[in-house]
Scaffold this motif. Structure first.
Motif, PDB file in Angstrom:
ATOM      1  N   ALA A 131       0.649  -1.162   0.138  1.00  0.00           N
ATOM      2  CA  ALA A 131       0.040   0.047   0.034  1.00  0.00           C
ATOM      3  C   ALA A 131       0.767   1.373   0.023  1.00  0.00           C
ATOM      4  CB  ALA A 131      -0.862   0.006   0.988  1.00  0.00           C
ATOM      5  N   GLY A 132       2.023   1.180  -0.063  1.00  0.00           N
ATOM      6  CA  GLY A 132       3.049   2.364  -0.125  1.00  0.00           C
ATOM      7  C   GLY A 132       3.078   3.055  -1.199  1.00  0.00           C
ATOM      8  N   LYS A 133       3.634   4.309  -1.024  1.00  0.00           N
ATOM      9  CA  LYS A 133       3.674   5.182  -2.431  1.00  0.00           C
ATOM     10  C   LYS A 133       5.136   5.025  -3.037  1.00  0.00           C
ATOM     11  CE  LYS A 133      -0.435   6.881  -2.123  1.00  0.00           C
ATOM     12  NZ  LYS A 133      -1.601   6.594  -2.949  1.00  0.00           N
ATOM     13  N   GLY A 134       5.987   4.837  -2.161  1.00  0.00           N
ATOM     14  CA  GLY A 134       7.440   4.508  -2.849  1.00  0.00           C
ATOM     15  C   GLY A 134       7.930   5.823  -3.607  1.00  0.00           C
ATOM     16  N   THR A 135       7.741   6.763  -3.057  1.00  0.00           N
ATOM     17  CA  THR A 135       8.213   8.020  -3.795  1.00  0.00           C
ATOM     18  C   THR A 135       9.685   8.385  -4.152  1.00  0.00           C
ATOM     19  OG1 THR A 135       8.120   9.333  -1.647  1.00  0.00           O
ATOM     20  CG2 THR A 135       6.091   9.531  -2.910  1.00  0.00           C
ATOM     21  N   ARG A 136      10.448   7.807  -3.324  1.00  0.00           N
ATOM     22  CA  ARG A 136      11.911   7.724  -3.558  1.00  0.00           C
ATOM     23  C   ARG A 136      12.355   7.026  -4.902  1.00  0.00           C
ATOM     24  NH1 ARG A 136      14.149   6.290   2.351  1.00  0.00           N
ATOM     25  NH2 ARG A 136      12.182   5.029   2.302  1.00  0.00           N
ATOM     26  N   MET A 137      11.460   6.074  -5.352  1.00  0.00           N
ATOM     27  CA  MET A 137      11.890   5.575  -6.700  1.00  0.00           C
ATOM     28  C   MET A 137      11.920   6.414  -7.851  1.00  0.00           C
ATOM     29  SD  MET A 137      12.559   2.133  -7.336  1.00  0.00           S
ATOM     30  CE  MET A 137      11.547   1.605  -8.638  1.00  0.00           C
ATOM     31  N   GLY A 138      11.070   7.680  -7.707  1.00  0.00           N
ATOM     32  CA  GLY A 138      10.925   8.415  -8.838  1.00  0.00           C
ATOM     33  C   GLY A 138       9.867   8.078 -10.054  1.00  0.00           C
ATOM     34  N   SER A 139       9.188   6.879  -9.820  1.00  0.00           N
ATOM     35  CA  SER A 139       8.434   6.554 -10.905  1.00  0.00           C
ATOM     36  C   SER A 139       6.895   6.775 -10.876  1.00  0.00           C
ATOM     37  CB  SER A 139       8.231   4.911 -10.713  1.00  0.00           C
ATOM     38  OG  SER A 139       7.667   4.569  -9.409  1.00  0.00           O
ATOM     39  N   GLU A 140       6.464   6.658 -12.037  1.00  0.00           N
ATOM     40  CA  GLU A 140       5.097   7.478 -12.036  1.00  0.00           C
ATOM     41  C   GLU A 140       3.999   6.731 -11.271  1.00  0.00           C
ATOM     42  OE1 GLU A 140       4.220   7.502 -16.245  1.00  0.00           O
ATOM     43  OE2 GLU A 140       5.772   9.018 -16.606  1.00  0.00           O
ATOM     44  N   GLY A 186       9.377  -8.022 -17.140  1.00  0.00           N
ATOM     45  CA  GLY A 186       7.952  -8.133 -17.601  1.00  0.00           C
ATOM     46  C   GLY A 186       6.947  -8.466 -16.409  1.00  0.00           C
ATOM     47  N   LYS A 187       7.387  -8.206 -15.250  1.00  0.00           N
ATOM     48  CA  LYS A 187       6.153  -8.236 -14.428  1.00  0.00           C
ATOM     49  C   LYS A 187       6.386  -7.358 -13.303  1.00  0.00           C
ATOM     50  CE  LYS A 187       8.813 -12.066 -11.946  1.00  0.00           C
ATOM     51  NZ  LYS A 187       8.645 -13.460 -11.264  1.00  0.00           N
ATOM     52  N   MET A 188       5.230  -7.238 -12.556  1.00  0.00           N
ATOM     53  CA  MET A 188       5.136  -6.160 -11.449  1.00  0.00           C
ATOM     54  C   MET A 188       6.280  -6.507 -10.296  1.00  0.00           C
ATOM     55  SD  MET A 188       1.221  -4.875 -11.202  1.00  0.00           S
ATOM     56  CE  MET A 188       0.458  -6.703 -10.785  1.00  0.00           C
ATOM     57  N   LEU A 189       7.021  -5.497  -9.523  1.00  0.00           N
ATOM     58  CA  LEU A 189       7.804  -5.826  -8.455  1.00  0.00           C
ATOM     59  C   LEU A 189       6.911  -6.920  -7.460  1.00  0.00           C
ATOM     60  CD1 LEU A 189      10.499  -5.384  -7.314  1.00  0.00           C
ATOM     61  CD2 LEU A 189       9.467  -3.260  -6.227  1.00  0.00           C
ATOM     62  N   MET A 190       5.840  -6.434  -7.076  1.00  0.00           N
ATOM     63  CA  MET A 190       5.245  -7.093  -6.031  1.00  0.00           C
ATOM     64  C   MET A 190       5.047  -8.601  -6.418  1.00  0.00           C
ATOM     65  SD  MET A 190       1.384  -5.718  -5.771  1.00  0.00           S
ATOM     66  CE  MET A 190       0.190  -5.994  -7.247  1.00  0.00           C
ATOM     67  N   GLU A 191       4.834  -9.026  -7.754  1.00  0.00           N
ATOM     68  CA  GLU A 191       4.553 -10.324  -7.969  1.00  0.00           C
ATOM     69  C   GLU A 191       5.849 -11.226  -7.802  1.00  0.00           C
ATOM     70  OE1 GLU A 191       2.302 -11.197 -11.856  1.00  0.00           O
ATOM     71  OE2 GLU A 191       3.017  -9.114 -12.464  1.00  0.00           O
ATOM     72  N   TYR A 192       7.047 -10.634  -7.567  1.00  0.00           N
ATOM     73  CA  TYR A 192       8.258 -11.483  -7.208  1.00  0.00           C
ATOM     74  C   TYR A 192       8.064 -12.257  -5.910  1.00  0.00           C
ATOM     75  CZ  TYR A 192      11.016  -9.808 -11.135  1.00  0.00           C
ATOM     76  OH  TYR A 192      11.399  -9.640 -12.391  1.00  0.00           O
ATOM     77  N   SER A 193       7.385 -11.587  -4.921  1.00  0.00           N
ATOM     78  CA  SER A 193       6.929 -12.055  -3.550  1.00  0.00           C
ATOM     79  C   SER A 193       5.770 -13.051  -3.688  1.00  0.00           C
ATOM     80  CB  SER A 193       6.726 -11.099  -2.562  1.00  0.00           C
ATOM     81  OG  SER A 193       8.001 -10.095  -2.583  1.00  0.00           O
ATOM     82  N   LEU A 194       4.638 -12.336  -4.531  1.00  0.00           N
ATOM     83  CA  LEU A 194       3.305 -13.075  -4.565  1.00  0.00           C
ATOM     84  C   LEU A 194       3.648 -14.462  -5.080  1.00  0.00           C
ATOM     85  CD1 LEU A 194       0.627 -10.689  -6.202  1.00  0.00           C
ATOM     86  CD2 LEU A 194       0.476 -12.276  -4.234  1.00  0.00           C
ATOM     87  N   GLN A 195       4.601 -14.568  -6.176  1.00  0.00           N
ATOM     88  CA  GLN A 195       4.893 -15.920  -6.563  1.00  0.00           C
ATOM     89  C   GLN A 195       5.449 -16.954  -5.592  1.00  0.00           C
ATOM     90  OE1 GLN A 195       3.941 -16.617 -10.223  1.00  0.00           O
ATOM     91  NE2 GLN A 195       3.835 -18.588  -8.950  1.00  0.00           N
ATOM     92  N   VAL A 228      13.666  -2.686  -2.105  1.00  0.00           N
ATOM     93  CA  VAL A 228      13.788  -1.758  -3.443  1.00  0.00           C
ATOM     94  C   VAL A 228      13.384  -0.475  -2.856  1.00  0.00           C
ATOM     95  CG1 VAL A 228      13.321  -1.384  -5.708  1.00  0.00           C
ATOM     96  CG2 VAL A 228      13.700  -3.627  -5.105  1.00  0.00           C
ATOM     97  N   THR A 229      14.321   0.630  -2.735  1.00  0.00           N
ATOM     98  CA  THR A 229      13.967   1.842  -2.562  1.00  0.00           C
ATOM     99  C   THR A 229      14.103   2.858  -3.463  1.00  0.00           C
ATOM    100  OG1 THR A 229      14.762   1.219  -0.037  1.00  0.00           O
ATOM    101  CG2 THR A 229      14.469   3.697  -0.509  1.00  0.00           C
ATOM    102  N   TYR A 230      15.304   2.887  -4.045  1.00  0.00           N
ATOM    103  CA  TYR A 230      15.852   3.673  -5.375  1.00  0.00           C
ATOM    104  C   TYR A 230      15.557   3.002  -6.599  1.00  0.00           C
ATOM    105  CZ  TYR A 230      17.189   6.355  -1.035  1.00  0.00           C
ATOM    106  OH  TYR A 230      17.258   7.071   0.259  1.00  0.00           O
ATOM    107  N   ALA A 231      15.765   3.708  -7.686  1.00  0.00           N
ATOM    108  CA  ALA A 231      15.567   3.124  -8.842  1.00  0.00           C
ATOM    109  C   ALA A 231      16.843   2.434  -9.223  1.00  0.00           C
ATOM    110  CB  ALA A 231      15.540   4.216 -10.068  1.00  0.00           C
ATOM    111  N   GLU A 232      17.991   2.634  -8.691  1.00  0.00           N
ATOM    112  CA  GLU A 232      19.396   1.740  -9.203  1.00  0.00           C
ATOM    113  C   GLU A 232      18.924   0.637  -8.471  1.00  0.00           C
ATOM    114  OE1 GLU A 232      20.634   5.006  -6.172  1.00  0.00           O
ATOM    115  OE2 GLU A 232      19.200   5.010  -7.761  1.00  0.00           O
ATOM    116  N   ASP A 233      18.224   0.479  -7.487  1.00  0.00           N
ATOM    117  CA  ASP A 233      17.803  -0.878  -6.727  1.00  0.00           C
ATOM    118  C   ASP A 233      17.490  -1.961  -7.607  1.00  0.00           C
ATOM    119  OD1 ASP A 233      19.149   0.030  -4.321  1.00  0.00           O
ATOM    120  OD2 ASP A 233      17.121   0.593  -3.644  1.00  0.00           O
ATOM    121  N   VAL A 234      16.780  -1.797  -8.670  1.00  0.00           N
ATOM    122  CA  VAL A 234      16.231  -2.502  -9.483  1.00  0.00           C
ATOM    123  C   VAL A 234      17.018  -3.256 -10.153  1.00  0.00           C
ATOM    124  CG1 VAL A 234      14.367  -2.657 -11.615  1.00  0.00           C
ATOM    125  CG2 VAL A 234      14.044  -1.162  -9.842  1.00  0.00           C
ATOM    126  N   GLN A 235      18.216  -2.756 -10.571  1.00  0.00           N
ATOM    127  CA  GLN A 235      19.094  -3.678 -11.363  1.00  0.00           C
ATOM    128  C   GLN A 235      19.730  -4.879 -10.399  1.00  0.00           C
ATOM    129  OE1 GLN A 235      20.362  -3.270 -14.467  1.00  0.00           O
ATOM    130  NE2 GLN A 235      21.342  -4.992 -13.885  1.00  0.00           N
TER     131      GLN A 235
END
Length: 228
Positions: A10-19, A29-38, A217-224
């Motif tokens: 339910a968080g906003k995650g504003t530090r990611m700088g994403s839309e 190819g999948k939403m970040l939350m799906e990794y845990s969901l799976q 995952v907090t910042y955009a660079e964490d995605v890598q």
């Protein structure tokens, strides 16, 4: 008794700088939350999944349809609140009559949860009421005063970095959150273990060792780091 994963998304995650909130950001190819969901969906000891989303996303029919279609263990999708404890409470209330269930509350922004962590938490809850995933501190931790000066160097051997899931017997967590809401004693928790420690200091909260891959995952660079 059931083992229930509660995905806190339910968080906003504003530090990611994403839309969009970071839990909905597409990663390979999948939403970040799906990794845990799976991981929860595939784990044989998880009976049920509850997902807590931002309130406005519950109005998006495509999101709800997607979750219920591709993750059959999802039984509830709930609206979270502005604060973390409000989102936790939204889910915990569903278990008022299911006090013996085991609840594993996990941050959707931690895609690296492992089956081993889930097993260790559930094994611990067979003889305890509370357990927290955590990693031993590897860096020196400093306590700093209001003026920005060093006050104390803390003993690293006694320090751990908290991760999630945090796992509890449902009845314990429900009772502690009722105290939080009804007593209104000025205590502002940052996680569920803090609520339990504050209102039930007599209950041991056991540490289950986490995993370096279970980072937040907090910042955009964490995605890598997910893709590496």
């Amino acid at each position: 008794m059931k083992n229930v994963a509660i995905l806190m998304a339910a968080g906003k995650g504003t530090r990611m700088g994403s839309e969009v909130p970071k839990q909905f950001v597409a990663v390979n190819g999948k939403m970040l939350m799906e990794y845990s969901l799976q991981v929860f969906q595939d784990h044989p000891r998880i009976d049920e999944i509850v997902v807590v989303l931002p309130a406005d996303y519950l109005e998006v029919e495509e999101v709800l349809t997607y979750l219920f279609t591709y993750y059959p263990k999802v039984t509830q999708v709930l609206a979270g609140g502005k604060e973390r404890f409000e989102s936790s409470w939204a889910a915990i209330q569903w278990f008022v009559e299911r006090r013996d269930d085991n609840l594993l509350l996990h941050d959707a922004a931690r895609p690296g949860i492992t089956s081993r962590i889930i097993d260790d938490l559930l094994d611990t809850l067979q003889h305890e009421q509370a357990a927290v995933t955590a990693m031993p501190a590897t860096d020196t931790v400093l306590r700093v005063g209001a003026d920005g000066s060093l006050v104390e160097t803390l003993n690293r051997s006694e320090l751990f970095y908290a991760q999630t899931p945090q796992a509890f017997r449902a009845g314990l967590l429900y009772d502690c959150f009722i105290d939080l809401i009804e007593k209104d004693d000025g205590f502002v928790p940052t996680d569920e273990s803090g609520v339990v420690a504050h209102y039930r200091p007599d209950v041991p909260i056991k540490i289950v060792h986490g995993d370096s891959r279970n980072f937040k995952v907090t910042y955009a660079e964490d995605v890598q780091r997910i893709l590496d």
